[in-house]
Design a protein around this motif. Structure first.
Motif, PDB file in Angstrom:
ATOM      1  N   THR A 199     -21.324 -33.613 -27.806  1.00 38.07           N
ATOM      2  CA  THR A 199     -20.528 -34.817 -28.065  1.00 38.07           C
ATOM      3  C   THR A 199     -21.341 -36.072 -27.793  1.00 38.07           C
ATOM      4  O   THR A 199     -21.288 -37.043 -28.561  1.00 38.07           O
ATOM      5  N   ARG A 200     -22.097 -36.070 -26.718  1.00 42.84           N
ATOM      6  CA  ARG A 200     -22.932 -37.242 -26.399  1.00 42.84           C
ATOM      7  C   ARG A 200     -23.974 -37.478 -27.496  1.00 42.84           C
ATOM      8  O   ARG A 200     -24.178 -38.617 -27.934  1.00 42.84           O
ATOM      9  N   LEU A 201     -24.640 -36.421 -27.950  1.00 45.85           N
ATOM     10  CA  LEU A 201     -25.620 -36.576 -29.025  1.00 45.85           C
ATOM     11  C   LEU A 201     -24.948 -37.055 -30.316  1.00 45.85           C
ATOM     12  O   LEU A 201     -25.545 -37.808 -31.088  1.00 45.85           O
ATOM     13  N   SER A 202     -23.708 -36.611 -30.540  1.00 42.76           N
ATOM     14  CA  SER A 202     -22.965 -37.065 -31.722  1.00 42.76           C
ATOM     15  C   SER A 202     -22.665 -38.548 -31.631  1.00 42.76           C
ATOM     16  O   SER A 202     -22.799 -39.287 -32.619  1.00 42.76           O
ATOM     17  N   ILE A 203     -22.251 -39.006 -30.452  1.00 40.68           N
ATOM     18  CA  ILE A 203     -21.980 -40.437 -30.247  1.00 40.68           C
ATOM     19  C   ILE A 203     -23.245 -41.262 -30.452  1.00 40.68           C
ATOM     20  O   ILE A 203     -23.209 -42.378 -31.001  1.00 40.68           O
ATOM     21  N   LEU A 204     -24.373 -40.701 -30.048  1.00 45.01           N
ATOM     22  CA  LEU A 204     -25.659 -41.379 -30.240  1.00 45.01           C
ATOM     23  C   LEU A 204     -26.157 -41.261 -31.682  1.00 45.01           C
ATOM     24  O   LEU A 204     -27.230 -41.767 -32.010  1.00 45.01           O
ATOM     25  N   LYS A 205     -25.371 -40.572 -32.523  1.00 45.39           N
ATOM     26  CA  LYS A 205     -25.674 -40.383 -33.949  1.00 45.39           C
ATOM     27  C   LYS A 205     -27.012 -39.679 -34.163  1.00 45.39           C
ATOM     28  O   LYS A 205     -27.814 -40.039 -35.022  1.00 45.39           O
ATOM     29  N   LEU A 206     -27.209 -38.623 -33.365  1.00 47.71           N
ATOM     30  CA  LEU A 206     -28.450 -37.856 -33.449  1.00 47.71           C
ATOM     31  C   LEU A 206     -28.246 -36.489 -34.091  1.00 47.71           C
ATOM     32  O   LEU A 206     -29.196 -35.707 -34.193  1.00 47.71           O
ATOM     33  N   ILE A 207     -27.006 -36.203 -34.519  1.00 45.61           N
ATOM     34  CA  ILE A 207     -26.695 -34.904 -35.108  1.00 45.61           C
ATOM     35  C   ILE A 207     -26.709 -35.004 -36.632  1.00 45.61           C
ATOM     36  O   ILE A 207     -26.107 -35.904 -37.218  1.00 45.61           O
ATOM     37  N   ASN A 208     -27.397 -34.074 -37.279  1.00 47.30           N
ATOM     38  CA  ASN A 208     -27.384 -33.951 -38.738  1.00 47.30           C
ATOM     39  C   ASN A 208     -26.861 -32.560 -39.101  1.00 47.30           C
ATOM     40  O   ASN A 208     -26.689 -31.692 -38.243  1.00 47.30           O
ATOM     41  N   PHE A 209     -26.626 -32.341 -40.383  1.00 43.69           N
ATOM     42  CA  PHE A 209     -26.175 -31.035 -40.846  1.00 43.69           C
ATOM     43  C   PHE A 209     -27.086 -30.559 -41.977  1.00 43.69           C
ATOM     44  O   PHE A 209     -27.418 -31.331 -42.877  1.00 43.69           O
ATOM     45  N   SER A 210     -27.484 -29.294 -41.876  1.00 41.12           N
ATOM     46  CA  SER A 210     -28.372 -28.709 -42.882  1.00 41.12           C
ATOM     47  C   SER A 210     -27.764 -27.409 -43.389  1.00 41.12           C
ATOM     48  O   SER A 210     -27.053 -26.706 -42.662  1.00 41.12           O
ATOM     49  N   LYS A 211     -28.048 -27.086 -44.643  1.00 44.14           N
ATOM     50  CA  LYS A 211     -27.519 -25.871 -45.262  1.00 44.14           C
ATOM     51  C   LYS A 211     -28.529 -24.742 -45.101  1.00 44.14           C
ATOM     52  O   LYS A 211     -29.710 -24.906 -45.356  1.00 44.14           O
ATOM     53  N   TYR A 212     -28.044 -23.585 -44.652  1.00 48.53           N
ATOM     54  CA  TYR A 212     -28.904 -22.428 -44.442  1.00 48.53           C
ATOM     55  C   TYR A 212     -28.351 -21.223 -45.192  1.00 48.53           C
ATOM     56  O   TYR A 212     -27.142 -20.998 -45.232  1.00 48.53           O
ATOM     57  N   THR A 213     -29.244 -20.451 -45.789  1.00 51.17           N
ATOM     58  CA  THR A 213     -28.870 -19.208 -46.454  1.00 51.17           C
ATOM     59  C   THR A 213     -29.261 -18.045 -45.554  1.00 51.17           C
ATOM     60  O   THR A 213     -30.413 -17.948 -45.115  1.00 51.17           O
ATOM     61  N   ILE A 214     -28.297 -17.162 -45.294  1.00 47.15           N
ATOM     62  CA  ILE A 214     -28.506 -16.063 -44.366  1.00 47.15           C
ATOM     63  C   ILE A 214     -28.267 -14.746 -45.084  1.00 47.15           C
ATOM     64  O   ILE A 214     -27.125 -14.348 -45.298  1.00 47.15           O
ATOM     65  N   PRO A 215     -29.309 -14.048 -45.524  1.00 50.09           N
ATOM     66  CA  PRO A 215     -29.133 -12.769 -46.225  1.00 50.09           C
ATOM     67  C   PRO A 215     -28.376 -11.755 -45.371  1.00 50.09           C
ATOM     68  O   PRO A 215     -28.661 -11.598 -44.191  1.00 50.09           O
ATOM     69  N   GLY A 216     -27.404 -11.089 -45.974  1.00 46.54           N
ATOM     70  CA  GLY A 216     -26.685 -10.029 -45.289  1.00 46.54           C
ATOM     71  C   GLY A 216     -25.523 -10.479 -44.449  1.00 46.54           C
ATOM     72  O   GLY A 216     -24.762  -9.661 -43.947  1.00 46.54           O
ATOM     73  N   ALA A 217     -25.355 -11.785 -44.260  1.00 46.99           N
ATOM     74  CA  ALA A 217     -24.238 -12.264 -43.461  1.00 46.99           C
ATOM     75  C   ALA A 217     -22.959 -12.284 -44.299  1.00 46.99           C
ATOM     76  O   ALA A 217     -23.005 -12.249 -45.523  1.00 46.99           O
ATOM     77  N   ILE A 218     -21.813 -12.362 -43.618  1.00 43.97           N
ATOM     78  CA  ILE A 218     -20.536 -12.396 -44.316  1.00 43.97           C
ATOM     79  C   ILE A 218     -20.460 -13.643 -45.196  1.00 43.97           C
ATOM     80  O   ILE A 218     -20.045 -13.594 -46.346  1.00 43.97           O
ATOM     81  N   VAL A 219     -20.867 -14.781 -44.625  1.00 41.06           N
ATOM     82  CA  VAL A 219     -20.945 -16.023 -45.386  1.00 41.06           C
ATOM     83  C   VAL A 219     -22.422 -16.311 -45.610  1.00 41.06           C
ATOM     84  O   VAL A 219     -23.156 -16.599 -44.669  1.00 41.06           O
ATOM     85  N   ASP A 220     -22.868 -16.217 -46.862  1.00 44.45           N
ATOM     86  CA  ASP A 220     -24.303 -16.328 -47.147  1.00 44.45           C
ATOM     87  C   ASP A 220     -24.865 -17.709 -46.865  1.00 44.45           C
ATOM     88  O   ASP A 220     -25.986 -17.852 -46.392  1.00 44.45           O
ATOM     89  N   THR A 221     -24.093 -18.748 -47.182  1.00 43.36           N
ATOM     90  CA  THR A 221     -24.573 -20.120 -47.027  1.00 43.36           C
ATOM     91  C   THR A 221     -23.661 -20.873 -46.070  1.00 43.36           C
ATOM     92  O   THR A 221     -22.441 -20.884 -46.241  1.00 43.36           O
ATOM     93  N   VAL A 222     -24.251 -21.480 -45.044  1.00 40.83           N
ATOM     94  CA  VAL A 222     -23.465 -22.207 -44.058  1.00 40.83           C
ATOM     95  C   VAL A 222     -24.127 -23.549 -43.777  1.00 40.83           C
ATOM     96  O   VAL A 222     -25.344 -23.714 -43.911  1.00 40.83           O
ATOM     97  N   ASP A 223     -23.305 -24.527 -43.392  1.00 37.77           N
ATOM     98  CA  ASP A 223     -23.796 -25.822 -42.942  1.00 37.77           C
ATOM     99  C   ASP A 223     -23.849 -25.807 -41.418  1.00 37.77           C
ATOM    100  O   ASP A 223     -22.832 -25.592 -40.753  1.00 37.77           O
ATOM    101  N   LEU A 224     -25.037 -26.028 -40.853  1.00 32.47           N
ATOM    102  CA  LEU A 224     -25.205 -25.957 -39.414  1.00 32.47           C
ATOM    103  C   LEU A 224     -25.673 -27.301 -38.863  1.00 32.47           C
ATOM    104  O   LEU A 224     -26.497 -27.989 -39.475  1.00 32.47           O
ATOM    105  N   PRO A 225     -25.150 -27.691 -37.688  1.00 33.47           N
ATOM    106  CA  PRO A 225     -25.604 -28.937 -37.065  1.00 33.47           C
ATOM    107  C   PRO A 225     -27.044 -28.797 -36.586  1.00 33.47           C
ATOM    108  O   PRO A 225     -27.453 -27.724 -36.118  1.00 33.47           O
TER     109      PRO A 225
END
Length: 340
Positions: A199-225
């Motif tokens: 939460t502190r890093l979010s308030i400091l606006k230091l968090i971004n989100f990137s898309k990752y593809t994970i072979p074999g996972a239930i959800v292949d593509t996820v957005d991760l902080p």
């Protein structure tokens, strides 16, 4: 006598059930995506189907800066005398866990056309939590190992006034990475932190989100902080110490690619049902067990310090049960303590 007939009044097939249990990733998607855990065929072949301890040989890197490793002058006069390549070894151990449930724990939740699949996914999620708990226990043990002192920074207070300098800031993790690994700090790929720190890093606006593809996972593509290109896992379990009232001590962990080597441990009858005709007039029971090697690459566990055939969480957390065998800069783990 074990049976494979029904559980909770529904048909039970151990092989089909095993597929449902395996369906979720055994650790959080973000941890898998970061690459800090790597399936290792060498460990798999050494651990086999019956052993629980193995030793893997390794060669010491040819470091130019080490005495005797510098290149010789090719001048027609100097002898090119061979030097011996050095080898070391690291020892690993499988961790085994088990849990059993009664049918009545599940039957009131079962809906839809796939009740055994529903149970399997719940059991799979339970073991996902279990292995993440084991992973955190190992990291706690590694934190105190001799030779990794520069991999830890403590900014937290336990008395007086908590200042901004006692909390995580814009450059705190960058400085921690340099302190731990120096010019190899770019190996860090994952940050595990408490929601307060996130939460502190979010308030400091230091968090971004990137898309990752994970072979074999239930959800292949996820957005991760992410923070500074590193994937973030937010987990309030095992990342805060509240033993001193008014001074919460938050632990943030950075880890790098290939930090942990892993493989499943083959077990006989990992999932089976049984029936107790006596208790409450008859109770159906589901028994489960899993085994896995989760080994911090570059360290050895000391098997003689482990009392039984599988280490407990307390034994994994004890730094006296681990020994550093790599150069510390080849162990991409770092630990930060702050008050927020």
């Amino acid at each position: 006598m074990p049976r494979t007939g029904t559980f909770g009044g529904f048909p039970f097939d151990p092989e089909v059930f095993s597929g449902y249990v395996s369906e979720p990733s055994y650790l959080k998607t973000a941890i898998i995506a970061s690459g800090i855990i790597r399936e290792d065929n060498t460990i798999r072949s050494l651990i086999g189907t019956s052993g629980n301890v193995g030793t893997m040989p390794l060669y010491v890197p040819m470091d130019y800066e080490e005495e005797g490793n510098e290149a010789l002058n090719y001048d027609g006069m100097t002898d090119n005398t061979p030097i011996e390549t050095l080898g070391k070894k690291q020892t690993f151990m499988s961790t085994l866990r088990m849990k059993a449930w009664k049918a009545k724990d599940f039957t009131h939740e079962l809906t839809g056309a796939d009740p055994i699949g529903d149970i399997g996914r719940k059991v799979g999620d339970y073991y996902q939590q279990t292995w993440q708990h084991v992973l955190m226990a190992i990291m706690e043990g590694v934190e105190g190992v001799a030779g990794l002192e520069t991999h830890k920074t403590n900014l937290a207070k336990t008395e007086g006034t908590i200042e901004e300098s006692n909390k995580i800031g814009e450059t705190t993790l960058i400085e921690l990475g340099q302190k731990a690994l120096g010019d190899m700090a770019d190996r860090f790929r994952l940050v595990i932190m408490h929601s307060t720190v996130y939460t502190r890093l979010s308030i400091l606006k230091l968090i971004n989100f990137s898309k990752y593809t994970i072979p074999g996972a239930i959800v292949d593509t996820v957005d991760l902080p992410t923070y500074n290109g590193k994937i973030i896992v937010v987990d309030d379990r095992g990342t805060v110490d509240t033993s001193v009232a008014g001074y919460p001590k938050y632990k943030t962990i950075m880890a790098g690619e290939g930090t942990f080597l892993t493989c499943p441990r083959e077990l006989d009858m990992p999932y089976y049902v049984d029936y107790d005709p006596e208790t409450s007039g008859g109770v159906e029971m589901l028994y489960t067990k899993q085994g896995r090697v989760l080994h911090p690459n570059g360290l050895s566990i000391i098997p003689d310090n482990i009392e039984k055939e599988s280490p407990t969480d307390a034994e994994l957390k004890n730094p006296n049960n681990w020994k550093l065998v790599f150069n510390h800069k080849n162990v991409p783990l770092a630990f930060l303590y702050t008050n927020g």
